[in-house]
Design an enzyme around this catalytic site. Structure first.
Site, PDB file in Angstrom:
ATOM      1  N   CYS A 113     -58.271 -52.910  20.131  1.00  0.00           N
ATOM      2  CA  CYS A 113     -58.830 -52.141  19.702  1.00  0.00           C
ATOM      3  C   CYS A 113     -58.602 -50.723  19.845  1.00  0.00           C
ATOM      4  CB  CYS A 113     -60.432 -52.207  20.109  1.00  0.00           C
ATOM      5  SG  CYS A 113     -61.376 -54.062  19.393  1.00  0.00           S
ATOM      6  N   HIS A 253     -63.790 -45.730  16.639  1.00  0.00           N
ATOM      7  CA  HIS A 253     -63.636 -47.371  16.562  1.00  0.00           C
ATOM      8  C   HIS A 253     -64.430 -47.533  16.530  1.00  0.00           C
ATOM      9  CE1 HIS A 253     -63.406 -50.687  16.700  1.00  0.00           C
ATOM     10  NE2 HIS A 253     -63.232 -50.927  18.031  1.00  0.00           N
ATOM     11  N   ASN A 283     -66.267 -54.183  12.511  1.00  0.00           N
ATOM     12  CA  ASN A 283     -65.229 -53.967  13.706  1.00  0.00           C
ATOM     13  C   ASN A 283     -63.837 -54.460  12.365  1.00  0.00           C
ATOM     14  OD1 ASN A 283     -63.534 -53.842  15.889  1.00  0.00           O
ATOM     15  ND2 ASN A 283     -64.740 -54.670  17.377  1.00  0.00           N
TER      16      ASN A 283
HETATM   17  N1  ACO Z   1     -78.322 -63.020  15.088  1.00  0.00           N
HETATM   18  C1  ACO Z   1     -79.050 -63.317  15.151  1.00  0.00           C
HETATM   19  N2  ACO Z   1     -79.271 -63.593  16.749  1.00  0.00           N
HETATM   20  C2  ACO Z   1     -78.508 -63.128  17.274  1.00  0.00           C
HETATM   21  C3  ACO Z   1     -77.235 -63.178  16.823  1.00  0.00           C
HETATM   22  C4  ACO Z   1     -76.946 -63.326  14.941  1.00  0.00           C
HETATM   23  N3  ACO Z   1     -75.379 -62.274  14.911  1.00  0.00           N
HETATM   24  N4  ACO Z   1     -76.339 -62.855  18.029  1.00  0.00           N
HETATM   25  C5  ACO Z   1     -77.162 -63.803  18.623  1.00  0.00           C
HETATM   26  N5  ACO Z   1     -77.884 -63.456  18.438  1.00  0.00           N
HETATM   27  C6  ACO Z   1     -79.430 -63.811  19.952  1.00  0.00           C
HETATM   28  C7  ACO Z   1     -79.019 -64.300  21.296  1.00  0.00           C
HETATM   29  O1  ACO Z   1     -78.901 -66.125  21.225  1.00  0.00           O
HETATM   30  C8  ACO Z   1     -79.688 -63.801  21.790  1.00  0.00           C
HETATM   31  O2  ACO Z   1     -81.329 -64.219  21.620  1.00  0.00           O
HETATM   32  P1  ACO Z   1     -81.999 -65.408  22.732  1.00  0.00           P
HETATM   33  O3  ACO Z   1     -82.675 -63.788  23.246  1.00  0.00           O
HETATM   34  O4  ACO Z   1     -82.946 -66.021  22.555  1.00  0.00           O
HETATM   35  O5  ACO Z   1     -81.189 -65.809  23.876  1.00  0.00           O
HETATM   36  C9  ACO Z   1     -80.949 -62.703  21.776  1.00  0.00           C
HETATM   37  O6  ACO Z   1     -79.947 -62.330  19.747  1.00  0.00           O
HETATM   38  C10 ACO Z   1     -79.998 -61.410  22.025  1.00  0.00           C
HETATM   39  O7  ACO Z   1     -78.403 -61.614  22.629  1.00  0.00           O
HETATM   40  P2  ACO Z   1     -77.509 -61.169  22.578  1.00  0.00           P
HETATM   41  O8  ACO Z   1     -76.002 -60.447  23.674  1.00  0.00           O
HETATM   42  O9  ACO Z   1     -78.593 -59.970  24.371  1.00  0.00           O
HETATM   43  O10 ACO Z   1     -77.827 -59.273  22.437  1.00  0.00           O
HETATM   44  P3  ACO Z   1     -77.201 -57.124  22.459  1.00  0.00           P
HETATM   45  O11 ACO Z   1     -78.932 -57.280  21.957  1.00  0.00           O
HETATM   46  O12 ACO Z   1     -76.729 -57.602  23.566  1.00  0.00           O
HETATM   47  O13 ACO Z   1     -76.500 -57.806  21.518  1.00  0.00           O
HETATM   48  C11 ACO Z   1     -74.519 -57.379  21.158  1.00  0.00           C
HETATM   49  C12 ACO Z   1     -75.195 -57.820  20.964  1.00  0.00           C
HETATM   50  C13 ACO Z   1     -73.713 -56.434  19.357  1.00  0.00           C
HETATM   51  C14 ACO Z   1     -72.738 -58.145  20.514  1.00  0.00           C
HETATM   52  C15 ACO Z   1     -74.420 -56.435  21.716  1.00  0.00           C
HETATM   53  O14 ACO Z   1     -74.279 -56.951  22.757  1.00  0.00           O
HETATM   54  C16 ACO Z   1     -72.782 -55.137  22.065  1.00  0.00           C
HETATM   55  O15 ACO Z   1     -73.482 -54.726  20.624  1.00  0.00           O
HETATM   56  N6  ACO Z   1     -71.998 -55.157  22.768  1.00  0.00           N
HETATM   57  C17 ACO Z   1     -70.464 -55.106  22.112  1.00  0.00           C
HETATM   58  C18 ACO Z   1     -69.832 -55.877  21.965  1.00  0.00           C
HETATM   59  C19 ACO Z   1     -68.743 -55.352  21.009  1.00  0.00           C
HETATM   60  O16 ACO Z   1     -68.794 -53.798  20.463  1.00  0.00           O
HETATM   61  N7  ACO Z   1     -68.576 -56.615  20.731  1.00  0.00           N
HETATM   62  C20 ACO Z   1     -67.094 -55.164  19.360  1.00  0.00           C
HETATM   63  C21 ACO Z   1     -66.189 -56.217  20.145  1.00  0.00           C
HETATM   64  S1  ACO Z   1     -65.394 -54.847  21.190  1.00  0.00           S
HETATM   65  C22 ACO Z   1     -64.547 -54.048  20.535  1.00  0.00           C
HETATM   66  O17 ACO Z   1     -64.565 -53.506  19.569  1.00  0.00           O
HETATM   67  C23 ACO Z   1     -63.800 -54.237  21.908  1.00  0.00           C
END
Ligand code: ACO
Length: 326
Positions: A113, A253, A283
């Site tokens: 990214c 980004h 993204n």
């Molecule tokens: N819909 C509904 N529930 C979901 C989803 C979804 N799409 N995805 C995960 N969950 C659930 C999980 O299973 C978990 O359930 P549980 O508590 O019963 O186990 C719960 O939601 C919480 O999951 P987490 O992964 O802890 O959620 P978090 O608050 O961390 O949010 C996210 C996840 C949005 C991915 C966040 O961690 C994030 O933004 N991380 C940065 C990653 C990022 O930006 N990635 C993009 C690529 S990076 C780049 O651009 C280089």
């Protein structure tokens, strides 16, 4: 002083759009969950016969038209992508042919990214060293080719698209003022596409066992991204010897609204100065900043002599930033 000035921009988004409501029918997720955690509402998805070099060529042609530069004047093409059409040849070579840039060298750049900002640093160095005069940089991705639509943790985050800029050497005060890049390969495993390289080669025996998609530890990535993003924004301001108050616009980004807003808060930047389009495009990895830049210009948010900050983070880990006087 010789500076590298962005003299044209363009972007292309595939026609098909998937909203969060569409995803609700494809996996166990909700619009509310996706919007609250990320800020994303919809993403564009490439057609079955559309590949990264196609998206990139459309964006490049629009940037050329915007700049008034002829394709034959391009000395060098850098395509930042993690989803090229093939492992070999590069997407950049396919683009060179599609746009008819007969006098250009061409190669891809792999920094996930952060790829567009990494490419901008290289183009700036090549131009100021006198090696090249006119460089086409493209960020292009078909992220959905690497998504498993049953995996809600990654499937909701990404979209397809391409953005391009033409960078030219010009005397004056306008252009790239500073660039900064960083990396930390010790965290390589928290965001990766392990299959398809030389370590996990697909064979008829393992093709159904190996997971060909994106592997991500979202929580760990979130923590690291906040730190890297803040570091990138602070270093860019220091490099340009300016403060956040001098900035007209911050084009980050577009991965996660919460990460972007926390970096902006850290440097004391007002929310109105952040350009956000992740609700519309999600993204798009290396394509994200050049798409946003072109849209920001179309909305009249980038004016002559404005100071604009770019910052990115991505797999690697990599992070990068730049300040441009428009
Ligand atoms: N819909 C509904 N529930 C979901 C989803 C979804 N799409 N995805 C995960 N969950 C659930 C999980 O299973 C978990 O359930 P549980 O508590 O019963 O186990 C719960 O939601 C919480 O999951 P987490 O992964 O802890 O959620 P978090 O608050 O961390 O949010 C996210 C996840 C949005 C991915 C966040 O961690 C994030 O933004 N991380 C940065 C990653 C990022 O930006 N990635 C993009 C690529 S990076 C780049 O651009 C280089």
């Amino acid at each position: 002083m010789l500076r590298s000035r962005i003299v044209g921009t363009g972007h292309y988004l595939p026609e098909k759009v998937l909203t969060n409501f569409d995803l609700e029918h494809m996996m166990e997720t909700t619009d509310e969950w996706i919007r609250q955690r990320t800020g994303i509402f919809q993403r564009h998805v490439a057609a079955d016969d559309e590949f990264v070099s196609d998206l990139a060529s459309h964006a490049a042609k629009r940037a050329l038209a915007d700049s008034g530069v002829d394709a034959n004047e391009i000395d060098f093409i850098i395509c930042a992508t993690l989803t090229p059409d093939f492992l070999m040849p590069s997407a950049a070579c396919l683009i060179q042919d599609k746009i008819g840039a007969r006098n250009a060298g061409a190669c891809d750049l792999s920094a996930a990214c952060s790829g567009f900002v990494y490419a901008l640093q290289m183009a700036d160095a090549l131009i100021r060293a006198g090696v090249h005069q006119t460089i086409l940089i493209i960020g292009a991705e078909e992220m959905t080719a690497r998504l498993d639509w049953t995996k809600r943790d990654t499937a909701v985050l990404f979209g397809d698209g391409a953005g391009a800029v033409i960078v030219r050497g010009e005397e004056g005060e306008r252009g790239v003022l500073t660039t900064y890049v960083g990396s930390d390969g010790s965290a390589a495993d928290i965001l990766s596409i392990p299959v398809g390289g030389s370590r996990y080669v697909l064979t008829p025996e393992n093709i159904n066992e190996l997971d060909r998609g994106i592997r991500m530890n979202g929580r760990e990535l979130y923590k690291r991204a906040v730190v890297a993003f803040e570091e990138a924004t602070v270093r860019a301001l220091e490099g340009a010897r300016i403060s956040a108050a001098d900035l007209a616009l911050f084009i980050p980004h577009q991965a996660n609204k919460r990460i972007i807003e926390s970096a902006a808060e850290r440097i004391g930047l007002e929310r109105e100065k952040i350009f956000l389009n992740l609700d519309r495009v999600a993204n798009t990895s290396a394509a994200s900043i050049p798409i946003a830049l072109d849209q920001a210009r179309a909305e009249g948010r980038v004016k002559d002599n404005d100071l604009v900050l770019f910052a990115a983070f991505g797999a690697g880990l990599t992070w990068a930033s730049a300040v441009v006087r428009w």
